[in-house]
Write a protein that holds these residues in place. Structure first.
Motif, PDB file in Angstrom:
ATOM      1  N   ALA A  98       1.645  -3.252  -1.360  1.00  0.00           N
ATOM      2  CA  ALA A  98       2.203  -2.232  -0.465  1.00  0.00           C
ATOM      3  C   ALA A  98       2.639  -0.998  -1.263  1.00  0.00           C
ATOM      4  O   ALA A  98       2.459   0.142  -0.811  1.00  0.00           O
ATOM      5  CB  ALA A  98       3.381  -2.812   0.312  1.00  0.00           C
ATOM      6  N   GLU A  99       3.200  -1.217  -2.449  1.00  0.00           N
ATOM      7  CA  GLU A  99       3.648  -0.096  -3.277  1.00  0.00           C
ATOM      8  C   GLU A  99       2.455   0.704  -3.793  1.00  0.00           C
ATOM      9  O   GLU A  99       2.520   1.936  -3.893  1.00  0.00           O
ATOM     10  CB  GLU A  99       4.494  -0.612  -4.438  1.00  0.00           C
ATOM     11  CG  GLU A  99       5.063   0.463  -5.356  1.00  0.00           C
ATOM     12  CD  GLU A  99       6.088   1.363  -4.670  1.00  0.00           C
ATOM     13  OE1 GLU A  99       6.501   2.356  -5.313  1.00  0.00           O
ATOM     14  OE2 GLU A  99       6.479   1.103  -3.518  1.00  0.00           O
ATOM     15  N   ALA A 100       1.355   0.014  -4.114  1.00  0.00           N
ATOM     16  CA  ALA A 100       0.155   0.721  -4.563  1.00  0.00           C
ATOM     17  C   ALA A 100      -0.374   1.638  -3.468  1.00  0.00           C
ATOM     18  O   ALA A 100      -0.758   2.786  -3.728  1.00  0.00           O
ATOM     19  CB  ALA A 100      -0.923  -0.283  -4.975  1.00  0.00           C
ATOM     20  N   VAL A 101      -0.375   1.155  -2.233  1.00  0.00           N
ATOM     21  CA  VAL A 101      -0.815   1.978  -1.105  1.00  0.00           C
ATOM     22  C   VAL A 101       0.137   3.154  -0.905  1.00  0.00           C
ATOM     23  O   VAL A 101      -0.288   4.302  -0.701  1.00  0.00           O
ATOM     24  CB  VAL A 101      -0.905   1.126   0.182  1.00  0.00           C
ATOM     25  CG1 VAL A 101      -1.122   2.003   1.410  1.00  0.00           C
ATOM     26  CG2 VAL A 101      -2.023   0.090   0.060  1.00  0.00           C
ATOM     27  N   ARG A 102       1.430   2.889  -0.997  1.00  0.00           N
ATOM     28  CA  ARG A 102       2.419   3.949  -0.784  1.00  0.00           C
ATOM     29  C   ARG A 102       2.310   5.036  -1.850  1.00  0.00           C
ATOM     30  O   ARG A 102       2.313   6.236  -1.537  1.00  0.00           O
ATOM     31  CB  ARG A 102       3.832   3.365  -0.802  1.00  0.00           C
ATOM     32  CG  ARG A 102       4.918   4.356  -0.391  1.00  0.00           C
ATOM     33  CD  ARG A 102       6.303   3.795  -0.605  1.00  0.00           C
ATOM     34  NE  ARG A 102       6.649   3.738  -2.019  1.00  0.00           N
ATOM     35  CZ  ARG A 102       7.082   4.780  -2.735  1.00  0.00           C
ATOM     36  NH1 ARG A 102       7.181   5.979  -2.164  1.00  0.00           N
ATOM     37  NH2 ARG A 102       7.387   4.643  -4.003  1.00  0.00           N
ATOM     38  N   ARG A 103       2.204   4.640  -3.115  1.00  0.00           N
ATOM     39  CA  ARG A 103       2.158   5.610  -4.203  1.00  0.00           C
ATOM     40  C   ARG A 103       0.869   6.427  -4.194  1.00  0.00           C
ATOM     41  O   ARG A 103       0.876   7.610  -4.503  1.00  0.00           O
ATOM     42  CB  ARG A 103       2.301   4.897  -5.550  1.00  0.00           C
ATOM     43  CG  ARG A 103       3.716   4.443  -5.879  1.00  0.00           C
ATOM     44  CD  ARG A 103       3.729   3.633  -7.171  1.00  0.00           C
ATOM     45  NE  ARG A 103       5.075   3.258  -7.548  1.00  0.00           N
ATOM     46  CZ  ARG A 103       5.806   3.875  -8.497  1.00  0.00           C
ATOM     47  NH1 ARG A 103       5.295   4.904  -9.149  1.00  0.00           N
ATOM     48  NH2 ARG A 103       7.011   3.456  -8.784  1.00  0.00           N
ATOM     49  N   SER A 104      -0.244   5.772  -3.883  1.00  0.00           N
ATOM     50  CA  SER A 104      -1.545   6.435  -3.969  1.00  0.00           C
ATOM     51  C   SER A 104      -1.934   7.154  -2.683  1.00  0.00           C
ATOM     52  O   SER A 104      -2.737   8.096  -2.715  1.00  0.00           O
ATOM     53  CB  SER A 104      -2.639   5.418  -4.307  1.00  0.00           C
ATOM     54  OG  SER A 104      -2.824   4.511  -3.224  1.00  0.00           O
TER      55      SER A 104
END
Length: 295
Positions: A98-104
């Motif tokens: 989820a953090e990868a999606v949010r950051r990218s």
């Protein structure tokens, strides 16, 4: 990493800190975020030196990983088969995904989960009794991409084969040298992709996808005993009775009603094999079959 330095839509990665033993952690604790080109592995990592590791490529749609449990089941089973520690669980992974999606800002893409046996002394041997175990290493990458459904031309590789007896053939390991060479061979021959034979002589798979062959209204796929990778979409086709296993050869393919190469990111009709035309399968039909299996 300065979050403001990452441009929306750019690939992103995360790697666990070297001292974190993921094999004993219930959650992924400390690590580093960054562009995959900016993150680094120790030169002593066995995944880097010996291709001693496993990975999974997971489709991300609308910001969510698809068929994650199926991918993790294969990942964990492959680790056990190769004598590796168990990779991170879904519970540990999901906050990082989820953090990868949010950051990218990438909501449609390919998520790669990597699991290396870690760093150790020079050579092939693993630690013996009484020696400290290797600390396995995890990292992930998320890259924007769209599923592919266009038709492709193929050849049957003359140089590379899948080993029907190898444990590695049952796993999605880092060792993709043979597939790279098969793809080079195909491109040199003016084709898009190479089909690989099994060491037993039968048709096996493509360089990065499973083979489906249509005959008299029934889809057939080479058996796992051929050395083909037990793909997630292939398994769903078998479990849904959309496909059945059977040994296939070149004559079966050329005499078929059409063929596809399928994986988690694509379903590509084969327009030809060795410059001989195959019955066409429409892009829309390939996409509908893939979507049916995905959903």
């Amino acid at each position: 990493m300065d979050e403001n330095s990452h441009q929306p839509g750019e690939p992103i990665g995360w790697i666990a800190d070297p001292e974190v033993d993921i094999g004993t952690e219930t959650t992924l604790s400390s690590g580093r975020w960054g562009h995959p080109d900016q993150l680094a592995l120790p030169l002593s990592d066995r995944g880097l030196q010996l291709a001693d590791g496993l990975f999974e490529t997971v489709l991300v749609e609308a910001g969510q990983p698809r068929l994650l449990q199926e991918h993790l089941r294969r990942w964990q089973g492959s680790a056990a088969l190769l004598g590796m520690a168990s990779p991170p669980s879904a519970e540990a992974l999901k906050p990082h995904l989820a953090e990868a999606v949010r950051r990218s800002g990438i909501r449609q893409g390919a998520l790669r989960l990597n699991w290396s046996r870690g760093s150790g002394s020079r050579g092939l041997d693993l630690p013996g009794a009484g020696q400290p175990p290797l600390v396995h290493r995890f990292w992930l990458q998320l890259v924007a991409c769209q599923p592919a459904f266009g038709a492709i031309t193929t050849i049957i590789s003359r140089h590379e084969r899948r080993n029907a007896d190898s444990l590695l053939s049952r796993c999605k390991s880092f060792a993709y040298g043979a597939q790279i060479q098969a793809r080079r061979e195909a491109r040199a021959a003016g084709a898009d992709e190479a089909l690989l034979l099994s060491s037993s002589g039968e048709l096996c798979c493509g360089s990065v996808a499973n083979l489906l062959v249509l005959r008299s209204g029934q889809w057939w796929t080479p058996p796992a005993s051929s050395g083909c990778l037990p793909g997630v979409m292939r398994q769903r086709a078998l479990e849904s009775d959309l496909a059945r296993e059977a040994s296939l050869d070149r004559a079966d393919l050329l005499g078929s009603d059409g063929a596809l190469l399928i994986n988690s990111l694509s379903c590509r009709p084969l327009s030809s094999c060795d410059a001989l035309e195959l019955p066409p399968i429409a892009k829309a039909q390939a996409q509908a079959l893939w979507r049916n299996l995905l959903d």
